[in-house]
Enzyme design. Structure first.
Site, mmCIF file in Angstrom:
data_model
loop_
_atom_site.group_PDB
_atom_site.id
_atom_site.type_symbol
_atom_site.label_atom_id
_atom_site.label_comp_id
_atom_site.label_asym_id
_atom_site.label_seq_id
_atom_site.Cartn_x
_atom_site.Cartn_y
_atom_site.Cartn_z
ATOM 1 N N HIS A 148 1.243 4.244 -2.819
ATOM 2 C CA HIS A 148 1.358 5.748 -2.777
ATOM 3 C C HIS A 148 2.643 6.577 -3.474
ATOM 4 C CE1 HIS A 148 -1.978 6.365 -0.324
ATOM 5 N NE2 HIS A 148 -1.591 5.733 0.702
ATOM 6 N N HIS A 193 -6.006 6.939 -2.365
ATOM 7 C CA HIS A 193 -6.481 6.141 -2.013
ATOM 8 C C HIS A 193 -8.088 5.814 -2.940
ATOM 9 C CE1 HIS A 193 -4.816 6.991 1.903
ATOM 10 N NE2 HIS A 193 -4.583 5.807 1.905
ATOM 11 N N HIS A 203 1.010 -1.173 -0.272
ATOM 12 C CA HIS A 203 0.050 0.026 -0.098
ATOM 13 C C HIS A 203 0.780 1.223 0.111
ATOM 14 C CE1 HIS A 203 -3.769 2.242 1.683
ATOM 15 N NE2 HIS A 203 -2.668 3.076 1.883
ATOM 16 N N GLU A 204 1.804 1.366 0.999
ATOM 17 C CA GLU A 204 2.697 2.437 0.919
ATOM 18 C C GLU A 204 3.279 2.689 -0.319
ATOM 19 O OE1 GLU A 204 1.918 4.697 3.044
ATOM 20 O OE2 GLU A 204 0.835 3.266 4.428
ATOM 21 N N TYR A 230 -10.128 2.659 1.923
ATOM 22 C CA TYR A 230 -10.292 2.782 3.308
ATOM 23 C C TYR A 230 -11.334 1.606 3.846
ATOM 24 C CZ TYR A 230 -9.039 7.952 4.100
ATOM 25 O OH TYR A 230 -8.531 9.160 4.359
#
Ligand SMILES: [Zn+2]
Length: 643
Positions: free
Chosen positions: A128, A134, A124-125, A183
């Site tokens: 980014h 998101h 996930h990071e 989220y």
């Protein structure tokens, strides 16, 4: 323990540039002028990285495993930084966070803090960092989720903004509730009420998954970076297509056949378990009809794996005779020495069910994988069946724990009772075991045959526990991973003994029903490996069976500090770059002007240069401040628990 299934966003909006949620555009659709993530925010497909000393050892191992996922499923690769202008430096900050896209700041830091050492969180990071925001920041998100503004913490409401869709693109991929970038339902909520409610209720417990890349996540990465191939994926075959993935039959009378069921077993294929009419094929060598000594060869097309370690995975159903043999060979393209290399012979084993096999290969050139069925002499009513073959350039997991009838097991096991795996041996010789308790998963060192010759407390062995997503194609598998590293300095809570010391010393005696015994040390893991609804999603259970994959690897080499490369030059580079990218372009900021001044009056030049330097420093500071605004902060998923 307390389990977090939420993650925080400090701020996702650059004040200078109201950045779109999906900040990339098809070049043909729109100029990238409006987008913070135009082409200039992309990394090269091989990204230099640096692991800082502050990182926890387990985090270092997890990061490297996450890179393997990128290598398998995308064209993104990672290479240790060796002086490249821009690189990602990973450190242990206060949480998990990253800037969005390549900021061209030289050393771009990404934080993997406490409890961020999970495979999905690291993926996930890095998404980014690659340029992704998101999922629920997409311009079209209101069509798919309701934001319950009353249930959001007042100071966090800005995290739920959307943006004009002229500024953003989702790369042509539909809204994805299953994205690793979405989220969860309770992100930034107050009380226990959800802050996000999917318009399709089914997805209530889907959003917020942190297991790994969804299919759409991969499509987006592969589109943004124009990927055509990954670096470690080699081949996958589920035998659904008539061309059987280019496989060919060897010479001889006995043949493999494409079947959807065999009267002597299996009744269905493995990929679909017979659930799709007109689909569900596997390859079968009938030892019931072959003559004793009969051989049938099934050869893959020519494959081009990266030289080195490869992992061949497949499902095998054996309903033949006890002395029938399946040989796994490799035929390398070697004109001088064109012989087959045998990697594994399988005979007997668990009969009458689909079993997972992992075989480490070591191919150095173009090669074919060859499955050879050999008929024995014992009575057979069936034969060998093969399905869901995958080959990748990576090491295989070391051990497989096949849990049968898991639904019944979960239903009948009283809460609190544990189901233990068999004991396994690591390559270094450590004996270990894993248990399951209502989807809580813990790792234990156990006493074993080599203990007298091993180092205690056990130093820096990292266990990888993965619940396998039994999807046919390895690229679409979203396995649920959990990793734990044995820190030899860790003490038991009473402070008297080392946590990972010899289980005979710190463990307790476990006696089996046959009177044999061993010792089991203290365990570490997570109390909620997976929620029940997530367990039922994907293909974690197929035919009511689950497969856990385990490896215990020595990661002590990661203890060493990484060499720093030309740091001084790097600092100067970034100073100049900051000036180049500074927004206002006066004469003072123009290097040509500076040169001209130097030609006139040296003293004046010094003054001008120092003004430039001051401006650069100011620019750099300003940039850093604005960068802080675009840094995306996520909360860790789980809190470590020990038992
Ligand atoms: Zn995030």
């Amino acid at each position: 323990g307390h389990d977090w299934d939420i993650f925080n966003i400090n701020d996702v909006c650059n004040l200078h540039d109201p950045s779109p949620p999906f900040c990339f555009l098809h070049s043909h659709q729109k100029s990238t002028r409006n987008s913070i993530l135009g082409d200039q925010y992309r990394w090269p497909t091989t990204i230099p990285y640096y692991l800082e000393d502050s990182l926890e050892m387990n985090a270092k191992g997890v990061i490297l495993k996450a890179f393997d996922q990128y290598r398998l499923k995308t064209c993104i690769d990672f290479t240790p930084w060796s002086g490249e202008e821009n690189y990602i430096s990973v450190y242990k900050g206060s949480g998990c966070f990253s800037s969005v896209g390549n900021q061209h700041v030289g050393k771009q830091r990404l934080s993997i803090g406490s409890n961020c050492d999970r495979l999905g969180t690291v993926e996930h990071e890095f998404l980014h960092a690659l340029g992704f925001w998101h999922e629920q920041s997409r311009a079209d998100r209101d069509d798919y989720v309701n934001i319950v503004w009353d249930h959001i913490q007042p100071d966090k409401k800005h995290n739920f903004k959307t943006y004009d869709d002229t500024l953003s693109s989702a790369l042509g991929v539909p809204y994805d509730y299953g994205s690793v970038m979405h989220y969860s339902k309770t992100s930034f909520n107050v009380g226990s009420e959800p802050s996000i409610v999917p318009r399709i209720p089914h997805f209530m417990d889907v959003i917020g998954q942190r297991m790994g890349f969804s299919a759409s996540d991969l499509t987006k990465v592969n589109r943004l970076y124009r990927c055509t191939k990954s670096s470690t994926f080699v081949d996958s075959c589920d035998f659904e297509l008539e061309n059987i993935c280019g496989m060919i039959q060897g010479p001889g009378e006995a043949k493999w056949e494409k079947r959807s069921s065999v009267s002597g077993g299996p009744p269905t294929d493995f990929s679909n378990m017979g659930q799709c009419e007109g689909k569900g094929f596997f390859m079968h060598f009938s030892t019931a009809s072959a003559a004793p000594g009969g051989r049938a060869l099934l050869e893959s097309r020519w494959l081009y794996p990266k030289p080195g370690a490869q992992c061949l995975q497949f499902f095998l159903h054996n309903s033949g005779a006890a002395d029938d043999v399946l040989n796994v060979w490799v035929r390398e393209d070697d004109l001088v020495n064109p012989k087959l290399k045998l990697f594994k012979s399988i005979s007997g084993g668990v009969m009458g069910s689909w079993e997972l096999h992992n075989i480490n290969l070591n191919v150095t050139r173009k090669a074919r994988v060859v499955f050879e069925g050999v008929r024995g002499t014992g009575p057979s009513t069936g034969g060998f069946s093969l399905d869901d073959i995958n080959l990748s350039s990576s090491k295989c997991p070391q051990h497989i724990w096949h849990i049968r009838n898991i639904t019944r097991l979960l239903a009948t096991t009283p809460n609190g009772e544990k189901v233990y795996s068999p004991r396994f041996l690591s390559p270094a010789g450590y004996s270990f075991q894993v248990n399951e308790r209502y989807l809580a998963t813990y790792f234990y060192l156990t006493s074993g045959p080599n203990d007298h010759g091993l180092k205690w407390p056990c130093p820096w062995q990292q266990v990888t526990m993965a619940l396998m997503d039994q999807q046919s194609d390895i690229r679409q598998q979203i396995n649920m991973h959990r990793m734990v590293t044995t820190d030899p300095h860790k003490m038991l809570t009473d402070g008297t003994e080392y946590y990972w010391d010899d289980p005979r010393k710190v463990g307790y005696k476990v006696t089996a029903s046959d009177g044999s015994f061993y010792y089991r040390g203290p365990g570490t893991g997570t109390s909620s490996f997976l929620t029940h609804s997530r367990l039922k999603s994907r293909n974690f259970i197929k035919g009511d069976d689950a497969f856990f994959l385990f490896s215990l690897e020595d990661i002590s080499h990661l203890l060493e500090s990484w060499p720093l490369v030309r740091t001084a030059v790097q600092a100067e580079d970034s100073l100049v770059k900051a000036a180049d990218q500074g927004a206002p372009r006066g004469a003072a900021g123009n290097p040509a002007a500076v040169t001209a001044v130097v030609g006139c009056v040296a003293a004046m030049a010094v003054l001008v240069v120092s003004m430039v330097m001051a401006r650069n420093a100011w620019e750099k500071r300003r940039r850093r401040e604005s960068d802080e605004v675009v840094i995306i902060q996520d909360m860790p998923w789980f809190i470590e628990v020990s038992v």
